[in-house]
Design a protein around this motif. Structure first.
Motif, PDB file in Angstrom:
ATOM      1  N   UNK A 178      38.195  45.186  37.353  1.00 45.86           N
ATOM      2  CA  UNK A 178      38.050  44.441  38.605  1.00 45.86           C
ATOM      3  C   UNK A 178      38.481  42.988  38.443  1.00 45.86           C
ATOM      4  N   UNK A 179      38.219  42.415  37.276  1.00 44.42           N
ATOM      5  CA  UNK A 179      38.674  41.047  37.010  1.00 44.42           C
ATOM      6  C   UNK A 179      40.198  40.993  36.999  1.00 44.42           C
ATOM      7  N   UNK A 180      40.818  41.960  36.345  1.00 41.44           N
ATOM      8  CA  UNK A 180      42.284  42.005  36.279  1.00 41.44           C
ATOM      9  C   UNK A 180      42.873  42.285  37.660  1.00 41.44           C
ATOM     10  N   UNK A 181      42.319  43.260  38.386  1.00 45.56           N
ATOM     11  CA  UNK A 181      42.817  43.548  39.745  1.00 45.56           C
ATOM     12  C   UNK A 181      42.785  42.285  40.592  1.00 45.56           C
ATOM     13  N   UNK A 182      41.658  41.575  40.539  1.00 45.71           N
ATOM     14  CA  UNK A 182      41.484  40.367  41.349  1.00 45.71           C
ATOM     15  C   UNK A 182      42.484  39.286  40.943  1.00 45.71           C
ATOM     16  N   UNK A 234      28.442  41.659  41.908  1.00 46.55           N
ATOM     17  CA  UNK A 234      28.146  42.402  43.127  1.00 46.55           C
ATOM     18  C   UNK A 234      29.076  42.047  44.288  1.00 46.55           C
ATOM     19  N   UNK A 235      29.966  41.099  44.071  1.00 43.11           N
ATOM     20  CA  UNK A 235      30.822  40.622  45.159  1.00 43.11           C
ATOM     21  C   UNK A 235      32.178  41.323  45.221  1.00 43.11           C
ATOM     22  N   UNK A 236      32.468  42.204  44.287  1.00 41.28           N
ATOM     23  CA  UNK A 236      33.736  42.925  44.328  1.00 41.28           C
ATOM     24  C   UNK A 236      33.667  44.039  45.367  1.00 41.28           C
ATOM     25  N   UNK A 237      34.789  44.270  46.028  1.00 41.53           N
ATOM     26  CA  UNK A 237      34.856  45.331  47.035  1.00 41.53           C
ATOM     27  C   UNK A 237      36.014  46.266  46.696  1.00 41.53           C
ATOM     28  N   UNK A 238      35.892  47.496  47.137  1.00 37.95           N
ATOM     29  CA  UNK A 238      36.927  48.491  46.893  1.00 37.95           C
ATOM     30  C   UNK A 238      38.018  48.369  47.951  1.00 37.95           C
ATOM     31  N   UNK A 253      41.384  49.819  44.023  1.00 35.79           N
ATOM     32  CA  UNK A 253      41.234  48.682  43.123  1.00 35.79           C
ATOM     33  C   UNK A 253      40.017  47.899  43.594  1.00 35.79           C
ATOM     34  N   UNK A 254      39.294  47.332  42.646  1.00 36.05           N
ATOM     35  CA  UNK A 254      38.166  46.477  43.004  1.00 36.05           C
ATOM     36  C   UNK A 254      38.634  45.028  42.939  1.00 36.05           C
ATOM     37  N   UNK A 255      38.408  44.309  44.032  1.00 41.92           N
ATOM     38  CA  UNK A 255      38.876  42.931  44.135  1.00 41.92           C
ATOM     39  C   UNK A 255      37.781  42.053  44.743  1.00 41.92           C
ATOM     40  N   UNK A 256      37.947  40.759  44.601  1.00 36.43           N
ATOM     41  CA  UNK A 256      37.022  39.821  45.231  1.00 36.43           C
ATOM     42  C   UNK A 256      37.211  39.896  46.747  1.00 36.43           C
ATOM     43  N   UNK A 257      36.245  39.384  47.469  1.00 32.19           N
ATOM     44  CA  UNK A 257      36.352  39.370  48.929  1.00 32.19           C
ATOM     45  C   UNK A 257      37.549  38.547  49.391  1.00 32.19           C
ATOM     46  N   UNK A 285      50.683  33.850  35.709  1.00 35.43           N
ATOM     47  CA  UNK A 285      50.195  32.994  36.787  1.00 35.43           C
ATOM     48  C   UNK A 285      48.740  33.274  37.174  1.00 35.43           C
ATOM     49  N   UNK A 286      48.218  34.415  36.763  1.00 35.76           N
ATOM     50  CA  UNK A 286      46.881  34.839  37.181  1.00 35.76           C
ATOM     51  C   UNK A 286      45.800  33.920  36.616  1.00 35.76           C
ATOM     52  N   UNK A 287      44.800  33.656  37.437  1.00 34.74           N
ATOM     53  CA  UNK A 287      43.662  32.834  37.023  1.00 34.74           C
ATOM     54  C   UNK A 287      42.512  33.774  36.653  1.00 34.74           C
ATOM     55  N   UNK A 288      42.545  34.249  35.428  1.00 37.32           N
ATOM     56  CA  UNK A 288      41.527  35.198  34.968  1.00 37.32           C
ATOM     57  C   UNK A 288      40.147  34.551  34.908  1.00 37.32           C
ATOM     58  N   UNK A 289      40.096  33.276  34.599  1.00 35.17           N
ATOM     59  CA  UNK A 289      38.799  32.601  34.529  1.00 35.17           C
ATOM     60  C   UNK A 289      38.129  32.564  35.901  1.00 35.17           C
ATOM     61  N   UNK A 290      38.892  32.290  36.936  1.00 31.44           N
ATOM     62  CA  UNK A 290      38.323  32.298  38.293  1.00 31.44           C
ATOM     63  C   UNK A 290      37.840  33.701  38.651  1.00 31.44           C
ATOM     64  N   UNK A 291      38.596  34.698  38.286  1.00 30.53           N
ATOM     65  CA  UNK A 291      38.196  36.087  38.580  1.00 30.53           C
ATOM     66  C   UNK A 291      36.932  36.467  37.810  1.00 30.53           C
TER      67      UNK A 291
END
Length: 137
Positions: free
Chosen positions: A118-122, A85-89, A12-16, A73-79
């Protein structure tokens, strides 16, 4: 669990920040010291009984079970504001059927949100790993 008691490894690709939360989760749940190098991405399955795989299987199973709540509960706007380029595997391991269910839910959420995976995963994993999230109940 599969007939041969093996987990499927998937990415999954997620934020740091979410990657760091996963790292903390795995350290606390399984004693994994170096999450970034723990799972070997060249293998597709892992045996049951691997502490990190067992922990991520519990996490992914909980995410699948609580997906509707986590979606709310997810904050999709923040994601969405995370630099592309900041998403990591991040690698997770789970029962193959659970992996399939997780992928289906992530894809459905991406379609509904009209965004990328990646937005949804995060957003979903951030909600799941939050101190007040359903996984802490």
């Amino acid at each position: 669990m599969t007939a041969d008691d093996r987990y499927k490894l998937f990415g999954v690709y997620v934020s740091e920040a979410v990657f760091d939360a996963l790292e903390t989760f795995l350290y606390e749940e399984a004693g994994v010291v170096d999450y970034g190098n723990y799972f070997d991405p060249s293998v597709s399955t892992l045996p049951a009984g691997d502490p990190g795989a067992d922990a991520t299987d519990r996490l992914v199973s909980a995410v699948v079970a609580a997906f509707a709540t986590l979606y709310d509960e997810a904050d999709f706007e923040a994601a969405r504001r995370v630099d592309a380029d900041a998403f990591v595997l991040a690698h997770l391991a789970a029962d193959p059927q659970t992996v399939t269910r997780a992928r289906e839910r992530f894809q459905a959420a991406a379609t509904i949100q009209e965004t990328d995976s990646r937005t949804v995963h995060t957003a979903i994993l951030s909600a799941a790993l939050a101190d007040s999230g359903p996984l802490e109940e």
